[in-house]
Design a protein around this motif. Structure first.
Motif, PDB file in Angstrom:
ATOM      1  N   PHE A 318      -3.861  -4.207   1.574  1.00 24.87           N
ATOM      2  CA  PHE A 318      -3.336  -3.593   2.793  1.00 24.87           C
ATOM      3  C   PHE A 318      -3.646  -4.510   3.968  1.00 24.87           C
ATOM      4  CE2 PHE A 318      -3.566  -0.769   6.465  1.00 24.87           C
ATOM      5  CZ  PHE A 318      -2.531   0.139   6.265  1.00 24.87           C
ATOM      6  N   GLY A 319      -2.606  -5.020   4.644  1.00 23.40           N
ATOM      7  CA  GLY A 319      -2.807  -5.933   5.748  1.00 23.40           C
ATOM      8  C   GLY A 319      -2.563  -7.388   5.389  1.00 23.40           C
ATOM      9  N   THR A 320      -2.037  -7.656   4.181  1.00 26.97           N
ATOM     10  CA  THR A 320      -1.730  -9.035   3.806  1.00 26.97           C
ATOM     11  C   THR A 320      -0.765  -9.668   4.788  1.00 26.97           C
ATOM     12  OG1 THR A 320      -2.136  -8.637   1.449  1.00 26.97           O
ATOM     13  CG2 THR A 320      -0.665 -10.467   2.001  1.00 26.97           C
ATOM     14  N   ALA A 321       0.184  -8.889   5.272  1.00 29.66           N
ATOM     15  CA  ALA A 321       1.096  -9.327   6.326  1.00 29.66           C
ATOM     16  C   ALA A 321       1.215  -8.210   7.345  1.00 29.66           C
ATOM     17  CB  ALA A 321       2.468  -9.668   5.742  1.00 29.66           C
ATOM     18  N   VAL A 322       1.379  -8.555   8.616  1.00 30.02           N
ATOM     19  CA  VAL A 322       1.516  -7.548   9.670  1.00 30.02           C
ATOM     20  C   VAL A 322       2.576  -7.996  10.671  1.00 30.02           C
ATOM     21  CG1 VAL A 322      -0.809  -6.556   9.528  1.00 30.02           C
ATOM     22  CG2 VAL A 322      -0.423  -8.594  10.934  1.00 30.02           C
ATOM     23  N   ALA A 323       3.245  -7.024  11.266  1.00 32.73           N
ATOM     24  CA  ALA A 323       4.205  -7.269  12.334  1.00 32.73           C
ATOM     25  C   ALA A 323       4.206  -6.048  13.241  1.00 32.73           C
ATOM     26  CB  ALA A 323       5.603  -7.533  11.777  1.00 32.73           C
ATOM     27  N   VAL A 324       4.641  -6.195  14.471  1.00 33.72           N
ATOM     28  CA  VAL A 324       4.712  -5.079  15.418  1.00 33.72           C
ATOM     29  C   VAL A 324       6.067  -5.108  16.109  1.00 33.72           C
ATOM     30  CG1 VAL A 324       3.704  -3.980  17.440  1.00 33.72           C
ATOM     31  CG2 VAL A 324       2.218  -5.179  15.828  1.00 33.72           C
ATOM     32  N   ALA A 325       6.749  -3.957  16.132  1.00 31.47           N
ATOM     33  CA  ALA A 325       8.027  -3.825  16.838  1.00 31.47           C
ATOM     34  C   ALA A 325       8.310  -2.350  17.063  1.00 31.47           C
ATOM     35  CB  ALA A 325       9.167  -4.466  16.050  1.00 31.47           C
ATOM     36  N   ASP A 326       9.063  -2.049  18.092  1.00 33.99           N
ATOM     37  CA  ASP A 326       9.451  -0.673  18.376  1.00 33.99           C
ATOM     38  C   ASP A 326      10.665  -0.344  17.504  1.00 33.99           C
ATOM     39  OD1 ASP A 326      10.053   1.801  19.361  1.00 33.99           O
ATOM     40  OD2 ASP A 326      10.452   1.154  21.418  1.00 33.99           O
ATOM     41  N   LEU A 327      10.409   0.174  16.314  1.00 33.50           N
ATOM     42  CA  LEU A 327      11.465   0.369  15.323  1.00 33.50           C
ATOM     43  C   LEU A 327      12.361   1.567  15.630  1.00 33.50           C
ATOM     44  CD1 LEU A 327       9.424  -0.342  12.059  1.00 33.50           C
ATOM     45  CD2 LEU A 327      10.836  -1.937  13.384  1.00 33.50           C
ATOM     46  N   ASN A 328      11.818   2.592  16.288  1.00 36.86           N
ATOM     47  CA  ASN A 328      12.622   3.795  16.568  1.00 36.86           C
ATOM     48  C   ASN A 328      12.955   3.955  18.044  1.00 36.86           C
ATOM     49  OD1 ASN A 328      10.104   4.407  17.517  1.00 36.86           O
ATOM     50  ND2 ASN A 328       9.807   6.230  16.243  1.00 36.86           N
ATOM     51  N   ARG A 329      12.703   2.903  18.833  1.00 39.43           N
ATOM     52  CA  ARG A 329      13.067   2.846  20.249  1.00 39.43           C
ATOM     53  C   ARG A 329      12.463   3.979  21.075  1.00 39.43           C
ATOM     54  NH1 ARG A 329      13.390  -1.819  20.180  1.00 39.43           N
ATOM     55  NH2 ARG A 329      14.444  -1.879  22.193  1.00 39.43           N
ATOM     56  N   ASP A 330      11.194   4.307  20.791  1.00 31.50           N
ATOM     57  CA  ASP A 330      10.511   5.336  21.575  1.00 31.50           C
ATOM     58  C   ASP A 330       9.564   4.738  22.600  1.00 31.50           C
ATOM     59  OD1 ASP A 330       8.490   4.387  19.951  1.00 31.50           O
ATOM     60  OD2 ASP A 330       7.885   6.355  19.174  1.00 31.50           O
ATOM     61  N   GLY A 331       9.595   3.417  22.760  1.00 32.60           N
ATOM     62  CA  GLY A 331       8.743   2.758  23.729  1.00 32.60           C
ATOM     63  C   GLY A 331       7.376   2.384  23.210  1.00 32.60           C
ATOM     64  N   LEU A 332       7.116   2.648  21.925  1.00 31.46           N
ATOM     65  CA  LEU A 332       5.824   2.348  21.305  1.00 31.46           C
ATOM     66  C   LEU A 332       6.023   1.344  20.176  1.00 31.46           C
ATOM     67  CD1 LEU A 332       4.548   6.034  20.999  1.00 31.46           C
ATOM     68  CD2 LEU A 332       3.950   4.400  22.797  1.00 31.46           C
ATOM     69  N   GLY A 333       5.120   0.391  20.086  1.00 27.28           N
ATOM     70  CA  GLY A 333       5.198  -0.597  19.023  1.00 27.28           C
ATOM     71  C   GLY A 333       4.702  -0.032  17.710  1.00 27.28           C
ATOM     72  N   ASP A 334       5.551  -0.060  16.683  1.00 23.63           N
ATOM     73  CA  ASP A 334       5.167   0.415  15.352  1.00 23.63           C
ATOM     74  C   ASP A 334       4.578  -0.750  14.558  1.00 23.63           C
ATOM     75  OD1 ASP A 334       6.373   3.012  15.867  1.00 23.63           O
ATOM     76  OD2 ASP A 334       8.290   1.947  15.702  1.00 23.63           O
ATOM     77  N   ILE A 335       3.554  -0.471  13.765  1.00 18.17           N
ATOM     78  CA  ILE A 335       2.873  -1.511  13.009  1.00 18.17           C
ATOM     79  C   ILE A 335       3.444  -1.545  11.593  1.00 18.17           C
ATOM     80  CG2 ILE A 335       0.643  -2.421  12.278  1.00 18.17           C
ATOM     81  CD1 ILE A 335      -0.654  -0.585  14.385  1.00 18.17           C
ATOM     82  N   VAL A 336       3.933  -2.715  11.201  1.00 16.02           N
ATOM     83  CA  VAL A 336       4.490  -2.917   9.866  1.00 16.02           C
ATOM     84  C   VAL A 336       3.434  -3.645   9.040  1.00 16.02           C
ATOM     85  CG1 VAL A 336       6.465  -3.785   8.564  1.00 16.02           C
ATOM     86  CG2 VAL A 336       6.738  -3.159  10.976  1.00 16.02           C
ATOM     87  N   VAL A 337       3.049  -3.053   7.906  1.00 18.10           N
ATOM     88  CA  VAL A 337       1.922  -3.558   7.121  1.00 18.10           C
ATOM     89  C   VAL A 337       2.366  -3.861   5.694  1.00 18.10           C
ATOM     90  CG1 VAL A 337      -0.455  -3.135   6.375  1.00 18.10           C
ATOM     91  CG2 VAL A 337       0.399  -2.086   8.487  1.00 18.10           C
ATOM     92  N   GLY A 338       2.141  -5.076   5.244  1.00 17.29           N
ATOM     93  CA  GLY A 338       2.417  -5.438   3.867  1.00 17.29           C
ATOM     94  C   GLY A 338       1.259  -5.061   2.960  1.00 17.29           C
ATOM     95  N   VAL A 339       1.598  -4.402   1.838  1.00 20.00           N
ATOM     96  CA  VAL A 339       0.581  -3.990   0.847  1.00 20.00           C
ATOM     97  C   VAL A 339       1.061  -4.481  -0.524  1.00 20.00           C
ATOM     98  CG1 VAL A 339      -0.910  -2.083   0.127  1.00 20.00           C
ATOM     99  CG2 VAL A 339       0.376  -1.892   2.257  1.00 20.00           C
ATOM    100  N   PRO A 340       1.064  -5.794  -0.762  1.00 14.93           N
ATOM    101  CA  PRO A 340       1.695  -6.333  -1.965  1.00 14.93           C
ATOM    102  C   PRO A 340       0.984  -6.040  -3.265  1.00 14.93           C
ATOM    103  CG  PRO A 340       0.570  -8.067  -0.753  1.00 14.93           C
ATOM    104  CD  PRO A 340       0.547  -6.851   0.128  1.00 14.93           C
ATOM    105  N   GLY A 341      -0.280  -5.606  -3.204  1.00 17.89           N
ATOM    106  CA  GLY A 341      -1.014  -5.326  -4.433  1.00 17.89           C
ATOM    107  C   GLY A 341      -0.931  -3.891  -4.903  1.00 17.89           C
ATOM    108  N   GLN A 342      -0.256  -3.036  -4.148  1.00 18.04           N
ATOM    109  CA  GLN A 342      -0.230  -1.615  -4.500  1.00 18.04           C
ATOM    110  C   GLN A 342       0.661  -1.352  -5.713  1.00 18.04           C
ATOM    111  OE1 GLN A 342      -0.061   1.301  -1.309  1.00 18.04           O
ATOM    112  NE2 GLN A 342       1.523   2.451  -2.404  1.00 18.04           N
ATOM    113  N   THR A 343       0.214  -0.430  -6.559  1.00 13.72           N
ATOM    114  CA  THR A 343       1.033   0.040  -7.670  1.00 13.72           C
ATOM    115  C   THR A 343       2.158   0.905  -7.118  1.00 13.72           C
ATOM    116  OG1 THR A 343      -0.805  -0.013  -9.238  1.00 13.72           O
ATOM    117  CG2 THR A 343       1.046   1.434  -9.771  1.00 13.72           C
ATOM    118  N   GLN A 344       3.378   0.641  -7.557  1.00 12.89           N
ATOM    119  CA  GLN A 344       4.535   1.389  -7.086  1.00 12.89           C
ATOM    120  C   GLN A 344       5.411   1.749  -8.287  1.00 12.89           C
ATOM    121  OE1 GLN A 344       5.527   2.851  -4.508  1.00 12.89           O
ATOM    122  NE2 GLN A 344       7.710   3.156  -4.861  1.00 12.89           N
TER     123      GLN A 344
END
Length: 457
Positions: A318-344
């Motif tokens: 959790f946190g291998t990659a991170v990015a921040v952007a306002d994805l839903n245009r509510d004026g707040l930056g949403d945190i995008v977190v890469g979790v490449p080791g998780q079982t899915q």
């Protein structure tokens, strides 16, 4: 030097989104290289084979349009492309890091590409950094930045670029330290100011944090350090500099709480070494910005945080990659977190991406959700070792005001890697209209040896 970058796709074979050692964010956020109003996507392939030279490296540039990016309008650029200095050599890792800014102030974004294992004369693995100049026809002539010739310096391990109120700046990281170039950048490769910092430890990740006065502060993260769960993180370090009291391996910048100040997000995906460093399965920390700089104490977020989807399982990353952007245009930056080791979907290390919505007060976590290959309309399906979320970027490639999420999977396609572009919508990223970009689709297809940290799927 030729005036245009010519591309011979058939000569390139290899993998995409395969970061070099200690580099966690090789995909640069989309930028407009041809000035048509649409952002263009750069997909790195540092392990690509060029003319039979394994690991010479390449970058694939997909030009944006009203309908997004596609492989119809693309360029695959290597060090063997006409107009690019030097020549492709085995193990150069051209494309291991990328960044962009309008360096020459002509209105077009320019692409900065790192090749950390480039040999320069007798300096083995000195590293090299190439600037591909933007223009109305896209990326054209290229030049190299004058990095310091040090054996094993590996400059270009990571790069960052910005144009702030003081002008253009490029930050180059390597095992020998970091170098910042600033001032006037010319197409012949000359630059007016070169400022090395050899007192800060070996650099794995670089970034810029734009302050409220319009100037950008350097963010420098060292490669992993013994006794820590990651590397040391510095903000505008002087010699030798004092790191933040927490470690990590990658960084992102954005306004998470909507107060008008940039916040720093640090990903720390490694397993804990001691009681104060790291978290089982990984974590991120958010350092909120303000009129006096970053807050003294960060907010820590992991799947154990209230509202965050998932579980803190060992080696999830959790946190291998991170990015921040306002994805839903509510004026707040949403945190995008890469979790490449998780079982899915029952597949070990298939990987997911977690979106943690920004919040004006309190610890972010409520309303979080996952993206994966099981998200409706996303091409493909999770397989063991895919590593979905190894790399991340966010940008508006359709120029519709809705940020798109770009996700890399290191182990997809039998270890060659792949990238997905998930279009933005009024509520956030959606699988509808998403595309998967494999090595074959990008023109860098071919049999390559297995590399990286994931078993082929």
């Amino acid at each position: 030097m030729a005036t245009a970058v010519a591309v011979a796709c058939a000569a390139v074979a290899g993998s995409v989104v395969m970061p070099a050692d200690a580099v966690a964010k090789p995909i640069a956020a989309p930028a407009d290289f041809n000035g048509d109003g649409y952002q263009d996507l750069v997909v790195p392939a540092p392990r690509a084979q060029v003319g039979g030279k394994i690991g010479a490296g390449a970058v694939a540039v997909l030009y944006g349009s009203r309908t997004g990016v596609s492989t119809v309008r693309k360029a695959v650029i290597t060090q063997d492309s006409a107009g690019v200095p030097d020549a492709a050599e085995a193990g150069d890792l051209f494309g291991a890091s990328t960044a962009f800014a309008d360096l020459d102030k002509d209105g077009y974004s320019d692409l900065v590409v790192g090749a950390p294992d480039e040999d320069l004369g007798s300096a083995v693995d000195a590293g090299g950094v190439t600037v591909l100049w933007g223009g109305k026809n896209g990326l054209a002539a290229a030049s190299t930045l004058p990095v310091t010739l040090v054996k094993g310096g590996r400059y270009g391990l990571d790069v960052a670029a910005v144009r702030d109120s003081g002008g253009a700046r490029v930050l180059v990281g390597g095992y020998d330290g970091s170098i910042e170039f600033s001032g006037t950048f010319a197409h012949d490769g000359s630059v007016s100011t070169k400022s090395p910092n050899w007192d800060t430890p070996a650099v794995g990740v670089t970034d810029y944090l734009v302050r409220d006065d319009g100037r950008a502060a350097r963010i420098i993260t060292s490669v992993r350090v013994g006794g820590y769960s990651g590397g040391l993180v510095y903000v505008d370090p002087t010699s030798p500099g004092v790191p933040l009291p927490i470690d990590g391996t990658t960084t992102a910048v954005g306004d998470v709480n909507g107060d008008g100040y940039s916040d720093l997000v640090v990903g720390d995906p490694d397993e804990p070494i001691s009681g104060t460093h790291g978290h089982k399965g990984g974590q991120i920390t958010v350092w909120y910005g303000g009129d006096k700089g970053l807050a003294a104490t960060p907010v820590r977020i992991s799947p154990d945080t209230a509202g965050v989807v998932g579980t803190s399982t060992k080696y999830n990353g959790f946190g291998t990659a991170v990015a921040v952007a306002d994805l839903n245009r509510d004026g707040l930056g949403d945190i995008v977190v890469g979790v490449p080791g998780q079982t899915q979907n029952g597949k070990g290390r298939a990987g997911v991406v977690v979106i943690v919505p920004g919040t004006k007060a309190g610890t972010p976590g409520a309303g979080s959700y996952q993206l994966s290959q099981e998200t409706a309309s996303v091409p493909g399906a999770s397989a063991p070792g895919d590593g979905f979320g190894t790399t991340l970027a966010v940008g508006d490639v359709r120029a519709d005001g809705r940020p798109d999420v770009i996700i890399g999977a290191e182990g997809e396609d039998s270890g060659r890697g792949a990238v997905w572009v998930l279009p933005g919508s009024s509520t956030g990223p959606t699988g509808t209209g998403s595309v998967e970009l494999t090595a074959g689709k990008l023109g860098v297809a071919g049999d390559v040896p297995w590399v990286g940290g994931f078993q082929p799927s």
